[in-house]
Design an enzyme around this catalytic site. Structure first.
Site, PDB file in Angstrom:
ATOM      1  N   LYS A  10       1.001  -1.240  -0.092  1.00 20.06           N
ATOM      2  CA  LYS A  10       0.090   0.075  -0.076  1.00 20.06           C
ATOM      3  C   LYS A  10       0.818   1.194   0.062  1.00 20.06           C
ATOM      4  O   LYS A  10       1.979   1.330   0.367  1.00 20.06           O
ATOM      5  CB  LYS A  10      -1.149   0.057   1.057  1.00 20.06           C
ATOM      6  CG  LYS A  10      -0.102  -0.027   2.548  1.00 20.06           C
ATOM      7  CD  LYS A  10       0.538   1.156   3.139  1.00 20.06           C
ATOM      8  CE  LYS A  10       1.200   1.226   4.511  1.00 20.06           C
ATOM      9  NZ  LYS A  10       1.648   2.401   4.864  1.00 20.06           N
ATOM     10  N   GLY A 100       7.366   1.404   4.781  1.00 22.50           N
ATOM     11  CA  GLY A 100       6.262   2.245   4.781  1.00 22.50           C
ATOM     12  C   GLY A 100       5.307   1.849   3.925  1.00 22.50           C
ATOM     13  O   GLY A 100       4.155   2.354   3.470  1.00 22.50           O
ATOM     14  N   ASP A 138      -1.619  -1.878  10.767  1.00 28.10           N
ATOM     15  CA  ASP A 138      -2.113  -2.062   9.296  1.00 28.10           C
ATOM     16  C   ASP A 138      -2.854  -3.457   8.650  1.00 28.10           C
ATOM     17  O   ASP A 138      -3.324  -3.310   7.582  1.00 28.10           O
ATOM     18  CB  ASP A 138      -0.973  -1.712   8.635  1.00 28.10           C
ATOM     19  CG  ASP A 138      -0.217  -0.236   8.618  1.00 28.10           C
ATOM     20  OD1 ASP A 138      -1.012   0.712   9.025  1.00 28.10           O
ATOM     21  OD2 ASP A 138       0.856  -0.060   7.970  1.00 28.10           O
TER      22      ASP A 138
END
Length: 286
Positions: A10, A100, A138
Protein backbone atom coordinates in the site's frame (compact mmCIF):
# COMPACT_ATOMS: atom_id res chain seq x y z
CA UNK A 1 -4.12 -28.44 0.85
CA UNK A 2 -1.83 -25.93 -0.89
CA UNK A 3 -2.69 -22.33 -1.73
CA UNK A 4 -0.78 -19.47 -3.37
CA UNK A 5 -1.50 -15.89 -2.33
CA UNK A 6 -0.43 -12.52 -3.69
CA UNK A 7 0.17 -10.24 -0.70
CA UNK A 8 0.20 -6.66 -2.01
CA UNK A 9 1.52 -3.47 -0.50
CA UNK A 10 0.00 0.00 0.00
CA UNK A 11 0.89 3.65 -0.11
CA UNK A 12 -0.29 6.43 2.16
CA UNK A 13 -1.58 9.52 0.38
CA UNK A 14 -1.61 12.07 3.17
CA UNK A 15 -0.90 11.23 6.82
CA UNK A 16 -1.94 13.28 9.85
CA UNK A 17 -1.45 12.51 13.53
CA UNK A 18 -4.37 13.64 15.66
CA UNK A 19 -3.04 12.85 19.14
CA UNK A 20 -0.95 10.51 21.23
CA UNK A 21 -3.15 8.14 23.18
CA UNK A 22 -2.65 7.12 26.84
CA UNK A 23 -1.58 3.62 25.74
CA UNK A 24 1.30 5.05 23.72
CA UNK A 25 -0.31 4.58 20.32
CA UNK A 26 -1.20 7.51 18.07
CA UNK A 27 -4.59 8.40 16.63
CA UNK A 28 -4.20 8.98 12.89
CA UNK A 29 -6.15 10.34 9.93
CA UNK A 30 -4.87 9.26 6.51
CA UNK A 31 -5.71 7.60 3.23
CA UNK A 32 -4.32 4.19 2.33
CA UNK A 33 -4.53 2.71 -1.15
CA UNK A 34 -3.51 -0.83 -2.20
CA UNK A 35 -0.87 -1.18 -4.93
CA UNK A 36 0.14 -4.02 -7.23
CA UNK A 37 3.66 -4.59 -5.85
CA UNK A 38 3.26 -7.88 -3.98
CA UNK A 39 4.95 -10.72 -2.13
CA UNK A 40 4.11 -14.35 -2.91
CA UNK A 41 3.01 -16.62 -0.08
CA UNK A 42 2.90 -20.39 -0.63
CA UNK A 43 0.86 -22.07 2.12
CA UNK A 44 0.62 -25.80 2.74
CA UNK A 45 -2.01 -26.93 5.23
CA UNK A 46 -0.80 -30.48 5.84
CA UNK A 47 -4.08 -31.75 7.28
CA UNK A 48 -2.44 -32.67 10.59
CA UNK A 49 -2.36 -30.94 13.96
CA UNK A 50 0.90 -29.21 14.69
CA UNK A 51 2.80 -25.95 14.38
CA UNK A 52 3.80 -23.38 11.80
CA UNK A 53 7.09 -23.45 9.88
CA UNK A 54 8.35 -20.62 7.65
CA UNK A 55 11.05 -20.35 5.00
CA UNK A 56 11.86 -17.38 2.81
CA UNK A 57 14.01 -16.15 -0.07
CA UNK A 58 15.31 -13.38 2.21
CA UNK A 59 17.89 -14.54 4.72
CA UNK A 60 17.54 -11.46 6.93
CA UNK A 61 13.85 -12.13 7.66
CA UNK A 62 13.22 -13.98 10.93
CA UNK A 63 11.33 -17.24 10.45
CA UNK A 64 10.71 -17.89 14.14
CA UNK A 65 8.02 -16.41 16.39
CA UNK A 66 9.30 -12.89 15.75
CA UNK A 67 7.74 -13.09 12.27
CA UNK A 68 4.31 -11.47 11.92
CA UNK A 69 3.03 -14.69 10.32
CA UNK A 70 3.74 -16.52 13.57
CA UNK A 71 2.00 -13.79 15.57
CA UNK A 72 -1.11 -13.99 13.38
CA UNK A 73 -1.10 -17.79 13.52
CA UNK A 74 -0.91 -17.83 17.31
CA UNK A 75 -3.53 -15.09 17.69
CA UNK A 76 -5.96 -16.88 15.35
CA UNK A 77 -5.88 -20.21 17.18
CA UNK A 78 -5.94 -18.48 20.57
CA UNK A 79 -9.10 -16.64 19.47
CA UNK A 80 -10.67 -19.95 18.43
CA UNK A 81 -9.38 -21.68 21.57
CA UNK A 82 -8.46 -24.57 19.31
CA UNK A 83 -5.43 -26.75 18.69
CA UNK A 84 -3.42 -25.39 15.76
CA UNK A 85 -3.18 -27.00 12.32
CA UNK A 86 0.28 -27.83 10.99
CA UNK A 87 1.11 -25.27 8.34
CA UNK A 88 4.15 -24.74 6.12
CA UNK A 89 4.84 -21.37 4.50
CA UNK A 90 7.29 -20.24 1.87
CA UNK A 91 7.42 -16.44 1.81
CA UNK A 92 8.90 -14.88 -1.34
CA UNK A 93 9.52 -11.25 -0.42
CA UNK A 94 9.39 -8.54 -3.08
CA UNK A 95 8.05 -5.59 -1.08
CA UNK A 96 11.04 -3.96 0.67
CA UNK A 97 10.92 -3.81 4.46
CA UNK A 98 11.29 -0.68 6.58
CA UNK A 99 9.73 1.13 3.64
CA UNK A 100 6.28 2.27 4.80
CA UNK A 101 4.62 0.00 2.22
CA UNK A 102 2.99 -2.35 4.72
CA UNK A 103 4.63 -5.56 3.47
CA UNK A 104 4.70 -7.35 6.82
CA UNK A 105 1.17 -6.32 7.74
CA UNK A 106 -0.04 -7.43 4.33
CA UNK A 107 1.57 -10.84 4.81
CA UNK A 108 -0.13 -11.16 8.19
CA UNK A 109 -3.55 -10.10 6.88
CA UNK A 110 -3.55 -12.39 3.85
CA UNK A 111 -2.38 -15.34 5.93
CA UNK A 112 -5.10 -14.59 8.49
CA UNK A 113 -7.72 -14.67 5.72
CA UNK A 114 -6.36 -18.00 4.43
CA UNK A 115 -6.41 -19.47 7.94
CA UNK A 116 -10.06 -18.45 8.17
CA UNK A 117 -10.89 -20.01 4.78
CA UNK A 118 -9.14 -23.26 5.72
CA UNK A 119 -11.21 -23.41 8.89
CA UNK A 120 -14.51 -22.95 7.04
CA UNK A 121 -14.77 -19.13 7.02
CA UNK A 122 -15.99 -19.26 10.59
CA UNK A 123 -15.01 -15.65 11.36
CA UNK A 124 -16.38 -12.42 9.90
CA UNK A 125 -14.17 -9.63 8.57
CA UNK A 126 -14.90 -7.71 11.76
CA UNK A 127 -13.62 -10.61 13.86
CA UNK A 128 -10.53 -10.92 11.66
CA UNK A 129 -9.93 -7.18 12.11
CA UNK A 130 -10.28 -7.60 15.88
CA UNK A 131 -7.60 -10.31 15.79
CA UNK A 132 -5.39 -8.44 13.33
CA UNK A 133 -5.26 -5.15 15.20
CA UNK A 134 -3.75 -6.94 18.22
CA UNK A 135 -0.82 -7.91 15.99
CA UNK A 136 -0.27 -4.91 13.70
CA UNK A 137 -1.97 -1.55 13.13
CA UNK A 138 -2.07 -1.92 9.31
CA UNK A 139 -3.54 -5.43 9.28
CA UNK A 140 -7.18 -4.24 9.42
CA UNK A 141 -6.64 -2.25 6.20
CA UNK A 142 -5.31 -5.32 4.37
CA UNK A 143 -8.23 -7.43 5.57
CA UNK A 144 -10.42 -5.10 3.48
CA UNK A 145 -7.71 -4.26 0.89
CA UNK A 146 -9.53 -1.41 -0.83
CA UNK A 147 -8.91 2.36 -0.77
CA UNK A 148 -9.77 3.72 2.67
CA UNK A 149 -9.72 6.72 4.89
CA UNK A 150 -8.10 5.26 7.98
CA UNK A 151 -8.58 6.68 11.46
CA UNK A 152 -7.85 5.68 15.03
CA UNK A 153 -4.80 3.45 15.29
CA UNK A 154 -5.70 1.84 11.98
CA UNK A 155 -8.90 0.03 12.83
CA UNK A 156 -11.48 2.62 11.70
CA UNK A 157 -11.87 2.13 7.96
CA UNK A 158 -14.07 4.17 5.64
CA UNK A 159 -14.13 3.02 2.02
CA UNK A 160 -13.28 5.74 -0.52
CA UNK A 161 -13.27 5.88 -4.30
CA UNK A 162 -9.97 6.01 -6.20
CA UNK A 163 -10.20 6.86 -9.89
CA UNK A 164 -6.66 8.19 -10.41
CA UNK A 165 -5.62 7.05 -13.88
CA UNK A 166 -1.87 6.83 -13.42
CA UNK A 167 1.04 4.56 -12.62
CA UNK A 168 3.17 4.73 -9.49
CA UNK A 169 6.96 4.57 -9.25
CA UNK A 170 8.45 3.60 -5.90
CA UNK A 171 11.96 4.58 -4.87
CA UNK A 172 13.33 2.72 -1.85
CA UNK A 173 16.77 3.94 -0.68
CA UNK A 174 19.30 1.50 0.73
CA UNK A 175 18.41 2.43 4.30
CA UNK A 176 15.30 1.95 6.38
CA UNK A 177 13.55 4.09 8.96
CA UNK A 178 12.55 3.02 12.44
CA UNK A 179 8.85 3.68 13.00
CA UNK A 180 9.68 4.51 16.61
CA UNK A 181 12.19 7.14 15.49
CA UNK A 182 9.67 8.65 13.06
CA UNK A 183 7.08 9.10 15.82
CA UNK A 184 9.66 10.41 18.29
CA UNK A 185 10.84 13.08 15.86
CA UNK A 186 7.26 14.03 15.00
CA UNK A 187 6.69 14.81 18.66
CA UNK A 188 9.46 17.48 18.52
CA UNK A 189 7.99 19.33 15.53
CA UNK A 190 7.28 23.00 16.16
CA UNK A 191 5.47 23.80 12.90
CA UNK A 192 3.28 21.02 11.57
CA UNK A 193 1.65 21.12 8.14
CA UNK A 194 -1.33 18.79 7.92
CA UNK A 195 -2.63 17.06 4.83
CA UNK A 196 -6.12 18.05 3.70
CA UNK A 197 -7.59 14.55 3.72
CA UNK A 198 -11.03 15.70 2.53
CA UNK A 199 -9.54 17.30 -0.58
CA UNK A 200 -7.30 14.28 -1.23
CA UNK A 201 -10.37 12.05 -1.15
CA UNK A 202 -12.16 14.39 -3.57
CA UNK A 203 -9.14 14.41 -5.87
CA UNK A 204 -8.93 10.61 -5.88
CA UNK A 205 -12.62 10.36 -6.76
CA UNK A 206 -12.41 13.04 -9.46
CA UNK A 207 -9.19 11.70 -11.05
CA UNK A 208 -7.67 15.08 -10.21
CA UNK A 209 -3.97 14.40 -9.62
CA UNK A 210 -3.17 18.08 -9.11
CA UNK A 211 -5.65 18.27 -6.21
CA UNK A 212 -4.27 15.07 -4.67
CA UNK A 213 -0.66 16.24 -4.84
CA UNK A 214 -1.43 19.80 -3.68
CA UNK A 215 -3.09 18.56 -0.50
CA UNK A 216 -0.75 15.67 0.38
CA UNK A 217 1.46 16.02 3.44
CA UNK A 218 3.08 13.40 5.64
CA UNK A 219 3.58 14.56 9.21
CA UNK A 220 6.04 11.73 9.91
CA UNK A 221 8.29 12.83 7.06
CA UNK A 222 8.24 16.36 8.44
CA UNK A 223 9.60 15.05 11.73
CA UNK A 224 12.26 12.93 10.04
CA UNK A 225 13.43 15.90 7.97
CA UNK A 226 14.39 17.73 11.17
CA UNK A 227 17.10 15.28 12.27
CA UNK A 228 17.35 12.10 10.19
CA UNK A 229 20.35 12.76 7.95
CA UNK A 230 19.58 9.86 5.62
CA UNK A 231 16.08 11.14 4.86
CA UNK A 232 17.28 14.76 4.61
CA UNK A 233 19.97 13.85 2.07
CA UNK A 234 17.75 11.52 0.08
CA UNK A 235 14.91 14.04 -0.13
CA UNK A 236 17.41 16.67 -1.29
CA UNK A 237 18.70 14.31 -3.99
CA UNK A 238 15.18 13.60 -5.24
CA UNK A 239 14.37 17.31 -5.37
CA UNK A 240 17.57 18.18 -7.23
CA UNK A 241 17.61 15.36 -9.78
CA UNK A 242 13.92 14.74 -10.51
CA UNK A 243 11.21 17.03 -11.80
CA UNK A 244 8.29 14.96 -10.45
CA UNK A 245 6.89 15.48 -6.97
CA UNK A 246 7.74 12.72 -4.51
CA UNK A 247 5.86 11.70 -1.39
CA UNK A 248 6.93 9.48 1.50
CA UNK A 249 4.67 6.53 2.34
CA UNK A 250 3.92 5.87 5.99
CA UNK A 251 6.99 6.17 8.18
CA UNK A 252 9.31 5.63 5.18
CA UNK A 253 11.87 5.23 3.89
CA UNK A 254 10.17 4.61 0.53
CA UNK A 255 9.06 7.52 -1.65
CA UNK A 256 6.65 7.40 -4.56
CA UNK A 257 5.71 9.55 -7.51
CA UNK A 258 2.86 9.44 -10.00
CA UNK A 259 3.32 9.25 -13.78
CA UNK A 260 1.00 8.81 -16.80
CA UNK A 261 -0.74 5.46 -17.16
CA UNK A 262 1.43 3.01 -19.09
CA UNK A 263 4.61 5.05 -18.52
CA UNK A 264 5.65 3.53 -15.18
CA UNK A 265 8.34 1.20 -16.51
CA UNK A 266 9.76 3.91 -18.74
CA UNK A 267 9.93 6.39 -15.90
CA UNK A 268 11.41 3.81 -13.51
CA UNK A 269 14.21 3.07 -15.99
CA UNK A 270 14.91 6.79 -16.39
CA UNK A 271 15.07 7.21 -12.61
CA UNK A 272 17.69 4.47 -12.38
CA UNK A 273 20.05 6.70 -14.39
CA UNK A 274 19.55 9.60 -11.96
CA UNK A 275 19.32 8.04 -8.49
CA UNK A 276 21.83 5.45 -7.22
CA UNK A 277 21.76 2.99 -4.31
CA UNK A 278 18.01 2.47 -4.60
CA UNK A 279 15.44 -0.15 -5.41
CA UNK A 280 13.03 1.27 -8.00
CA UNK A 281 9.71 -0.32 -8.87
CA UNK A 282 6.88 0.47 -11.24
CA UNK A 283 3.42 -0.52 -10.08
CA UNK A 284 -0.24 0.45 -10.28
CA UNK A 285 -3.27 0.88 -8.07
CA UNK A 286 -5.40 -2.18 -7.36
Amino acid sequence: MKVSVKSNGKINIGLNIIEKLPNGYHSLDMTMVPISLADDIEINFTGKKGKLSISSNKKDIPTDERNILWKVYNAFYKFLNRESDETEIYLHKVIPHEAGLGGGSSNGAFFLKELNKYNGNILSDEELIAIGKTVGADIPFFIKNYPCRVKGIGENLERIENNLNCDIVLVKPDFGVSTKEAYNLYSTLKNKKNADIDNIIDGLKENNLEKVEKNSENILEQGLLTENENIKNFRKELNEKCSNRFFMSGSGSCYYTFCPKGKGNEYAEALKTKISNCQIYSCSFL
